[in-house]
Write an enzyme that holds these catalytic residues in place. Structure first.
Site, PDB file in Angstrom:
ATOM      1  CG  HIS A 263      30.762  31.277  40.999  1.00  0.00           C
ATOM      2  ND1 HIS A 263      29.909  32.137  41.291  1.00  0.00           N
ATOM      3  CD2 HIS A 263      30.019  30.003  40.631  1.00  0.00           C
ATOM      4  CE1 HIS A 263      28.584  31.651  41.356  1.00  0.00           C
ATOM      5  NE2 HIS A 263      29.031  30.211  41.027  1.00  0.00           N
ATOM      6  CG  HIS A 302      26.719  40.938  38.669  1.00  0.00           C
ATOM      7  ND1 HIS A 302      25.865  40.339  37.591  1.00  0.00           N
ATOM      8  CD2 HIS A 302      26.858  39.974  39.573  1.00  0.00           C
ATOM      9  CE1 HIS A 302      25.661  39.159  38.089  1.00  0.00           C
ATOM     10  NE2 HIS A 302      26.106  38.796  39.393  1.00  0.00           N
ATOM     11  CG  ASP A 358      30.725  38.704  46.524  1.00  0.00           C
ATOM     12  OD1 ASP A 358      30.383  38.171  47.104  1.00  0.00           O
ATOM     13  OD2 ASP A 358      30.845  38.401  45.231  1.00  0.00           O
TER      14      ASP A 358
HETATM   15  N1  ACO Z   1      36.697  47.620  38.268  1.00  0.00           N
HETATM   16  C1  ACO Z   1      37.116  48.488  37.470  1.00  0.00           C
HETATM   17  N2  ACO Z   1      36.669  48.436  36.082  1.00  0.00           N
HETATM   18  C2  ACO Z   1      35.995  47.359  35.837  1.00  0.00           C
HETATM   19  C3  ACO Z   1      35.234  46.613  36.841  1.00  0.00           C
HETATM   20  C4  ACO Z   1      35.753  46.771  38.207  1.00  0.00           C
HETATM   21  N3  ACO Z   1      35.419  45.891  39.424  1.00  0.00           N
HETATM   22  N4  ACO Z   1      34.542  45.827  36.344  1.00  0.00           N
HETATM   23  C5  ACO Z   1      34.547  46.015  35.104  1.00  0.00           C
HETATM   24  N5  ACO Z   1      35.304  46.903  34.740  1.00  0.00           N
HETATM   25  C6  ACO Z   1      35.579  47.809  33.399  1.00  0.00           C
HETATM   26  C7  ACO Z   1      36.317  46.921  32.405  1.00  0.00           C
HETATM   27  O1  ACO Z   1      37.555  47.068  32.686  1.00  0.00           O
HETATM   28  C8  ACO Z   1      35.672  47.349  31.192  1.00  0.00           C
HETATM   29  O2  ACO Z   1      36.253  48.446  30.944  1.00  0.00           O
HETATM   30  P1  ACO Z   1      36.628  48.875  29.312  1.00  0.00           P
HETATM   31  O3  ACO Z   1      35.318  48.786  28.681  1.00  0.00           O
HETATM   32  O4  ACO Z   1      37.338  50.228  29.484  1.00  0.00           O
HETATM   33  O5  ACO Z   1      37.713  47.946  28.912  1.00  0.00           O
HETATM   34  C9  ACO Z   1      34.198  47.270  31.428  1.00  0.00           C
HETATM   35  O6  ACO Z   1      34.108  47.811  32.837  1.00  0.00           O
HETATM   36  C10 ACO Z   1      33.559  45.963  31.210  1.00  0.00           C
HETATM   37  O7  ACO Z   1      34.174  45.010  32.087  1.00  0.00           O
HETATM   38  P2  ACO Z   1      34.125  43.555  31.654  1.00  0.00           P
HETATM   39  O8  ACO Z   1      35.219  42.901  32.053  1.00  0.00           O
HETATM   40  O9  ACO Z   1      33.610  43.295  30.169  1.00  0.00           O
HETATM   41  O10 ACO Z   1      32.561  43.131  32.574  1.00  0.00           O
HETATM   42  P3  ACO Z   1      32.446  41.602  32.827  1.00  0.00           P
HETATM   43  O11 ACO Z   1      30.814  41.649  32.713  1.00  0.00           O
HETATM   44  O12 ACO Z   1      32.984  40.470  31.853  1.00  0.00           O
HETATM   45  O13 ACO Z   1      32.973  41.356  34.213  1.00  0.00           O
HETATM   46  C11 ACO Z   1      33.256  41.257  36.689  1.00  0.00           C
HETATM   47  C12 ACO Z   1      32.120  41.295  35.464  1.00  0.00           C
HETATM   48  C13 ACO Z   1      33.700  39.877  36.391  1.00  0.00           C
HETATM   49  C14 ACO Z   1      32.078  40.805  37.863  1.00  0.00           C
HETATM   50  C15 ACO Z   1      33.583  42.504  36.699  1.00  0.00           C
HETATM   51  O14 ACO Z   1      32.988  43.558  36.839  1.00  0.00           O
HETATM   52  C16 ACO Z   1      34.757  42.220  37.887  1.00  0.00           C
HETATM   53  O15 ACO Z   1      35.918  41.820  37.705  1.00  0.00           O
HETATM   54  N6  ACO Z   1      34.305  42.828  39.211  1.00  0.00           N
HETATM   55  C17 ACO Z   1      35.235  42.698  40.286  1.00  0.00           C
HETATM   56  C18 ACO Z   1      35.128  41.267  40.950  1.00  0.00           C
HETATM   57  C19 ACO Z   1      33.673  40.955  41.712  1.00  0.00           C
HETATM   58  O16 ACO Z   1      33.282  41.976  42.165  1.00  0.00           O
HETATM   59  N7  ACO Z   1      33.120  39.760  41.434  1.00  0.00           N
HETATM   60  C20 ACO Z   1      31.869  39.380  42.027  1.00  0.00           C
HETATM   61  C21 ACO Z   1      30.937  39.302  40.928  1.00  0.00           C
HETATM   62  S1  ACO Z   1      29.296  39.088  41.794  1.00  0.00           S
HETATM   63  C22 ACO Z   1      29.335  37.241  42.112  1.00  0.00           C
HETATM   64  O17 ACO Z   1      29.745  36.535  41.334  1.00  0.00           O
HETATM   65  C23 ACO Z   1      28.681  36.793  43.096  1.00  0.00           C
END
Ligand code: ACO
Length: 422
Positions: A263, A302, A358
């Site tokens: 988060h 996100h 971020d």
């Molecule tokens: N890098 C590479 N691939 C990604 C990323 C990423 N940052 N985020 C998602 N994906 C891919 C996943 O591997 C998945 O691929 P697939 O369909 O081939 O399996 C697809 O995109 C969907 O991803 P999910 O995990 O279902 O997305 P979710 O909505 O659950 O996750 C999250 C959102 C946690 C923010 C994710 O994008 C992530 O881990 N990002 C990096 C961490 C980050 O920047 N967090 C800050 C969020 S903003 C905040 O909280 C203030």
């Protein structure tokens, strides 16, 4: 086209027609047809936990508005304290209202001496500032027993003012303690952000005047982080608040939720990732690794935004203003190359992965000399106005205590076996 949905219970043949209102369906309607059948949604991905008039977020369109005002306009024209007023009260203040609000907050910036001396100074020398913040917020409830009077408007207002005002003081105090520097008292001649920077960085000078560009940059970052509808920490605030706990205990719970790296800690992960990449030449192989499933591109993607996070655009501009004063971060070129490469790569395009808030905020904080341990604390300082506005709204809605059900998946009934027979 009818804005309803028909649900048939095939066990009985009974059906009900449920209206879709504002994009949602009232679960009380389902419950009439399906008593004892629960919706299984452990991370609340398809559950609206509240009806709220505070923040509107359209992740597909990349839209974020506080009380109807676009985030871009607030970031350009407003101040964090005005935005905090807007979130808490629902409308922008008149000049008199704004002056009174700023005055009240400015004169509640001091913390009780015993909070500092007996409590904050009791932490171990290397305590994480976020741990100090969470615990100090909870401890404040013991200093203000009147806070339990949550339905008295005067008491409620006082706690809101105290909490918004004391956050920078506690945050800076937590930092000073963790690096062994003496506590700096608030300087009420300074504006909200300048006072925070003074409490962070003042050494022996009689009066600390931060660079106005840096104070303004922090103010914009505070506006962008003030609220984000039903995220994990705000949900914690509403859930704990629904038990009628006092606002200090409830904000401590919300801050604890923010502490988690999923988060509030992602900007720290971005800095670690950029440092690890090390140079522009390493960007392409790094992206290839991400695409091969070896880790994630931090600061991208996100749960709600499937478009450019509108806050990321604003932050990128602020970053350039800050670098004019502090000098460019050596990690900026790597970040720009990473963004450019990802945004033109089908892996990221097809998954709608864009930079989030971020991606650039950590670079700004680092350029301003904030240690990484303070990044989540910097997020918490303004987010308290969002938590408190949701807490008030929830209490005014006369919400029932939050109490979800579960799908029991444990053993069936069995008899106790004496220890010698196990
Ligand atoms: N890098 C590479 N691939 C990604 C990323 C990423 N940052 N985020 C998602 N994906 C891919 C996943 O591997 C998945 O691929 P697939 O369909 O081939 O399996 C697809 O995109 C969907 O991803 P999910 O995990 O279902 O997305 P979710 O909505 O659950 O996750 C999250 C959102 C946690 C923010 C994710 O994008 C992530 O881990 N990002 C990096 C961490 C980050 O920047 N967090 C800050 C969020 S903003 C905040 O909280 C203030």
């Amino acid at each position: 086209m009818a804005e309803t949905i028909t649900i048939t219970d095939n066990r009985t043949g009974e059906a009900i027609e449920v209206p879709i209102l504002n994009g949602g369906i009232d679960s009380a309607e389902f419950a009439k047809l399906l008593p004892g059948v629960w919706f299984y949604d452990p991370s609340y991905g398809t559950t609206a936990g509240a009806s709220s008039a505070i923040t509107e977020l359209d992740g597909e369109a990349g839209v974020l508005r506080y009380r109807g005002y676009p985030i871009e306009q607030l970031a350009e024209h407003s101040t964090y304290l005005e935005v905090a007023y807007l979130l808490i009260h629902g409308d922008l203040p008149t000049t008199e209202q704004y002056d009174a609000w700023v005055h009240d907050i400015t004169y509640h910036t001091f913390i009780h001496e015993n909070v500092r001396k007996r409590f904050m100074e009791g932490f171990h020398h290397d305590a994480h500032p976020m741990g100090i913040l969470v615990s100090t917020l909870a401890a404040l409830s013991t200093f203000y027993p009147d806070a339990k009077d949550i339905f008295d408007p005067e008491s409620r207002y006082k706690q809101v003012i105290r909490l918004i005002a004391k956050m920078p003081t506690i945050a800076a105090g937590a930092h000073r303690h963790s690096v062994g520097m003496p506590f700096v008292y608030p300087d009420n001649n300074l504006d909200f952000c300048s006072n925070f920077l003074s409490m962070m960085w003042k050494v022996a000078e009689p009066h600390y005047e931060p660079d106005p560009v840096l104070s303004h940059a922090l103010d914009v970052l505070f506006i962008l982080h003030a609220d984000h509808e039903q995220n994990c920490s705000t949900t914690a605030m509403r859930v704990v608040g629904s038990s009628h706990a006092d606002p200090y205990s409830a904000t401590a719970a919300a801050a604890a939720a923010l502490y988690g790296p999923r988060h509030g800690g992602a900007n720290e992960a971005v800095i670690r990732m950029l440092t690890e990449i090390g140079s522009i030449e390493n960007v392409e192989p790094f992206i290839a690794d991400v695409k091969a499933g070896k880790g994630r591109l931090q600061g991208f993607g996100h749960r709600v935004y499937k478009n450019y996070d509108p806050r990321a655009k604003i932050i990128k501009d602020v970053a350039y203003e800050v670098f004019e004063v502090t000098g460019k971060s050596p990690l900026l070129d790597i970040a720009l190359k990473l963004e450019e490469t990802a945004l033109s790569d089908d892996y990221f395009i097809s998954r709608k992965l864009y930079p989030n808030v971020d991606f650039y905020s950590g670079l700004i904080y680092q350029a301003m000399n904030f240690p990484m341990e303070m990044f989540t604390v910097l997020f918490a300082i303004p987010r308290i106005s969002g938590w408190l506005s949701h807490w008030q709204e929830m209490l005014d809605q006369d919400s029932r205590i939050a109490r979800p059900r579960q799908l029991y998946a444990g053993p069936v009934a069995r008899d106790y076996v004496d220890v010698v027979d196990r």
